[in-house]
Every structure is written in C-alpha cells, then in structure tokens.
Write a protein that holds these residues in place. Structure first.
Motif, PDB file in Angstrom:
ATOM      1  N   GLY A 123      59.475  67.025 -77.286  1.00 53.26           N
ATOM      2  CA  GLY A 123      60.227  68.090 -77.943  1.00 53.26           C
ATOM      3  C   GLY A 123      59.673  68.483 -79.295  1.00 53.26           C
ATOM      4  N   ALA A 124      58.373  68.359 -79.473  1.00 50.42           N
ATOM      5  CA  ALA A 124      57.764  68.617 -80.774  1.00 50.42           C
ATOM      6  C   ALA A 124      57.547  70.101 -81.027  1.00 50.42           C
ATOM      7  N   LEU A 125      57.825  70.505 -82.238  1.00 52.00           N
ATOM      8  CA  LEU A 125      57.400  71.790 -82.791  1.00 52.00           C
ATOM      9  C   LEU A 125      56.493  71.426 -83.946  1.00 52.00           C
ATOM     10  N   LEU A 126      55.244  71.852 -83.902  1.00 54.30           N
ATOM     11  CA  LEU A 126      54.234  71.333 -84.812  1.00 54.30           C
ATOM     12  C   LEU A 126      53.822  72.330 -85.882  1.00 54.30           C
ATOM     13  N   TRP A 127      53.632  71.795 -87.067  1.00 55.96           N
ATOM     14  CA  TRP A 127      53.122  72.537 -88.208  1.00 55.96           C
ATOM     15  C   TRP A 127      51.789  71.911 -88.584  1.00 55.96           C
ATOM     16  N   ALA A 128      50.700  72.638 -88.416  1.00 54.29           N
ATOM     17  CA  ALA A 128      49.372  72.134 -88.741  1.00 54.29           C
ATOM     18  C   ALA A 128      49.117  72.279 -90.236  1.00 54.29           C
TER      19      ALA A 128
END
Length: 115
Positions: free
Chosen positions: A35-40
């Motif tokens: 369930g990850a929403l990623l910010w690089a």
C-alpha cells in the motif's frame, strides 16, 4: 519543508527535507501489496532518527532497491537505492509521514511492472 515520520510502533523514525509536490503509486509486484505511495528524494535528505536492530531489508529482482521495514510492526516507511555508481535516491512512503494531508498530494501512477 521538513517532514517527520515513523513506522506504526515508532521504532523506525525519520525526517526528510524537500518539496512534496507529488507521490507515485507503483504497480510493481510489491508496492500494491504494502500500500505504498512513494515520494522520491535525494538519499542524503532522508535522515534516520531511530532504527536499531528493527530496520529490516528486503530486495528482489535485480536487487537495486532495498525495501526497508520495521521488524516489530511490519510497516515499510521507505526504500532506497543500494547499487553503487549511481546518484542514490530514497523513496519515502508518504503514508508514514506525520500529519500529512494526503488529499492535497497529487498521485501519479508508475508502471513498475514494465521495468
């Protein structure tokens, strides 16, 4: 802006400096499951404040990304590039950032299955 976050139990804590303009929803074989929403972000902008022996690592496929998780509560607060010779990034799971209004963060889809 400085953001702070942690896993569910708090044994893994971090802060990250940057402009959270958007997050990425990846469809690879692991991101939807956790369930990850990623910010690089550039790797050097992610600072671990607490981790000890609780910070686990999981890699798969080409082993270029280390998916980090808490061995106590199982939450995945971030991932990071581990290959040498590249400009390293960290990928913060925005669900783990304290007091973040997720409705205000644009979400972009990334076809991780094609990589």
């Amino acid at each position: 802006m400085l953001y702070k976050g942690n896993c569910h139990c708090g044994k893994i804590a971090f802060e990250v400096e940057g402009d959270l303009a958007a997050a990425v929803r990846c469809n690879c074989s692991i991101c939807p499951r956790k369930g990850a929403l990623l910010w690089a972000v550039p790797h050097e902008t992610l600072r671990l404040l607490a981790w000890g022996d609780d910070l686990g690592k999981y890699t798969f496929g080409n082993h270029l990304i280390a998916h980090r998780f808490c061995r106590t509560c199982g939450i995945h607060p971030f991932a990071e590039d581990v290959s040498e010779g590249i400009e390293r990034s960290a990928y913060v799971n925005v669900h783990c950032i304290d007091d973040l209004d997720l409705d205000a963060v644009p979400i972009f889809d990334f076809d991780g299955r094609a990589v």
